[in-house]
Motif scaffolding. Structure first.
Motif, mmCIF file in Angstrom:
data_model
loop_
_atom_site.group_PDB
_atom_site.id
_atom_site.type_symbol
_atom_site.label_atom_id
_atom_site.label_comp_id
_atom_site.label_asym_id
_atom_site.label_seq_id
_atom_site.Cartn_x
_atom_site.Cartn_y
_atom_site.Cartn_z
ATOM 1 N N CYS A 124 37.125 42.815 39.884
ATOM 2 C CA CYS A 124 37.507 41.568 40.667
ATOM 3 C C CYS A 124 37.029 41.340 41.977
ATOM 4 O O CYS A 124 37.187 40.320 42.695
ATOM 5 C CB CYS A 124 39.126 41.430 40.423
ATOM 6 S SG CYS A 124 39.676 41.252 38.970
ATOM 7 N N GLY A 125 36.295 42.535 42.392
ATOM 8 C CA GLY A 125 35.918 42.279 43.880
ATOM 9 C C GLY A 125 35.107 43.848 44.172
ATOM 10 O O GLY A 125 35.331 44.727 43.700
ATOM 11 N N ARG A 169 39.816 40.263 24.647
ATOM 12 C CA ARG A 169 40.661 38.972 24.768
ATOM 13 C C ARG A 169 41.816 39.079 25.828
ATOM 14 O O ARG A 169 42.181 38.368 26.638
ATOM 15 C CB ARG A 169 41.529 38.615 23.254
ATOM 16 C CG ARG A 169 42.430 37.492 23.300
ATOM 17 C CD ARG A 169 42.996 37.039 22.005
ATOM 18 N NE ARG A 169 42.022 36.328 21.486
ATOM 19 C CZ ARG A 169 42.198 35.900 20.269
ATOM 20 N NH1 ARG A 169 42.889 36.284 19.257
ATOM 21 N NH2 ARG A 169 41.283 34.834 19.867
ATOM 22 N N LEU A 170 42.324 40.445 25.827
ATOM 23 C CA LEU A 170 43.344 40.744 26.761
ATOM 24 C C LEU A 170 42.775 40.664 27.978
ATOM 25 O O LEU A 170 43.567 40.271 29.062
ATOM 26 C CB LEU A 170 44.030 42.042 26.375
ATOM 27 C CG LEU A 170 45.297 42.464 27.329
ATOM 28 C CD1 LEU A 170 46.385 41.606 27.461
ATOM 29 C CD2 LEU A 170 45.529 43.958 26.967
ATOM 30 N N ALA A 171 41.600 41.219 28.406
ATOM 31 C CA ALA A 171 40.955 41.105 29.618
ATOM 32 C C ALA A 171 40.615 39.783 29.870
ATOM 33 O O ALA A 171 40.938 39.362 31.147
ATOM 34 C CB ALA A 171 39.609 41.793 29.586
ATOM 35 N N ASP A 186 36.820 35.146 40.816
ATOM 36 C CA ASP A 186 36.162 35.214 39.681
ATOM 37 C C ASP A 186 36.250 37.016 39.149
ATOM 38 O O ASP A 186 36.440 37.664 40.431
ATOM 39 C CB ASP A 186 34.817 34.937 39.674
ATOM 40 C CG ASP A 186 34.226 34.788 38.149
ATOM 41 O OD1 ASP A 186 34.946 34.711 37.229
ATOM 42 O OD2 ASP A 186 32.992 34.476 38.112
ATOM 43 N N CYS A 187 36.100 37.113 38.181
ATOM 44 C CA CYS A 187 36.064 38.540 37.668
ATOM 45 C C CYS A 187 34.838 38.817 36.769
ATOM 46 O O CYS A 187 34.674 38.000 35.759
ATOM 47 C CB CYS A 187 37.397 38.946 37.090
ATOM 48 S SG CYS A 187 38.954 38.986 38.249
ATOM 49 N N ALA A 188 34.210 40.022 36.656
ATOM 50 C CA ALA A 188 33.412 40.313 35.562
ATOM 51 C C ALA A 188 34.144 41.342 34.700
ATOM 52 O O ALA A 188 34.422 42.364 35.001
ATOM 53 C CB ALA A 188 32.274 40.988 36.245
ATOM 54 N N ILE A 189 33.622 41.150 33.560
ATOM 55 C CA ILE A 189 34.258 42.134 32.392
ATOM 56 C C ILE A 189 33.120 42.569 31.720
ATOM 57 O O ILE A 189 31.983 42.040 31.335
ATOM 58 C CB ILE A 189 35.055 41.156 31.368
ATOM 59 C CG1 ILE A 189 36.156 40.379 32.023
ATOM 60 C CG2 ILE A 189 35.571 41.995 30.287
ATOM 61 C CD1 ILE A 189 36.816 39.498 31.065
#
Length: 194
Positions: A124-125, A169-171, A186-189
């Motif tokens: 997330c950062g 899905r949970l992420a 924003d976040c990267a998965i």
């Protein structure tokens, strides 16, 4: 002197010799002009009515002079067949696909979903100072999630990471929760590679 406009009669003069009123118009009331009878319109209406009557008589006469056709001669003595109502009849099937599909078996090969054994991580950062990374970690903690600050040796970046997650899905759910609360933009998965 007041005038009487209702009666419209000649005012009586007060002195015998002189009169203050206007002279009379030339007599008593004049007659209304006589109306002329519109003879031309009456003649045209009568001619149209006559033409319409003549046209109706021609049409009626043509209908009366037509000869009726003789009925066809009956040669058989049997009773005529009863008319069949199409609604009462059972429809006849023209297609056979219903019988063919009842006995047909369809085999479908569905590949089994491969479950990934690799867990997911969400970043997330990434900050140069550890104070900023700890501040974002605290914002995420206020949303009820646990984050970690990771610092790789040889790098000056501090990453704020959530996870590992067993399913993507949970992420995604946690990502949307953080974005909705405006804790992160924003976040990267991605897959975690041990």
């Amino acid at each position: 002197m007041p005038r009487d406009y209702v009666r419209r009669s000649k005012p009586k003069s007060t002195s015998k010799g002189k009169s203050n009123s206007r002279p009379a118009r030339g007599g008593s009331r004049s007659r209304a002009p006589q109306r002329r009878v519109p003879w031309l319109a009456i003649i045209l209406i009568l001619m149209l009515a006559g033409a319409l009557g003549y046209l109706i008589s021609i049409i009626k006469g043509a209908a009366d002079h037509r000869r009726p056709e003789p009925p066809p001669a009956v040669t058989h003595t049997q009773a005529p067949p009863k008319p069949v109502n199409p609604i009462d009849q059972k429809p006849v099937e023209k297609w056979r696909y219903i019988e063919q599909l009842e006995n047909k078996e369809v085999v479908v090969n569905v590949p089994e979903a491969e479950e990934s054994t690799r867990p997911y991580l969400m970043q997330c950062g990434s900050f140069r100072s550890s104070a900023q990374a700890e501040q974002l970690k605290a914002k995420i903690a206020f949303q009820g999630l646990v984050a970690q600050v990771r610092h790789k040796s040889g790098s000056s970046w501090h990453r704020v990471i959530l996870g590992p997650y067993d399913s993507k899905r949970l992420a995604e759910q946690h990502k949307h929760k953080l974005i909705k609360a405006k804790a992160v933009s924003d976040c990267a998965i991605w897959f975690w590679e041990g």
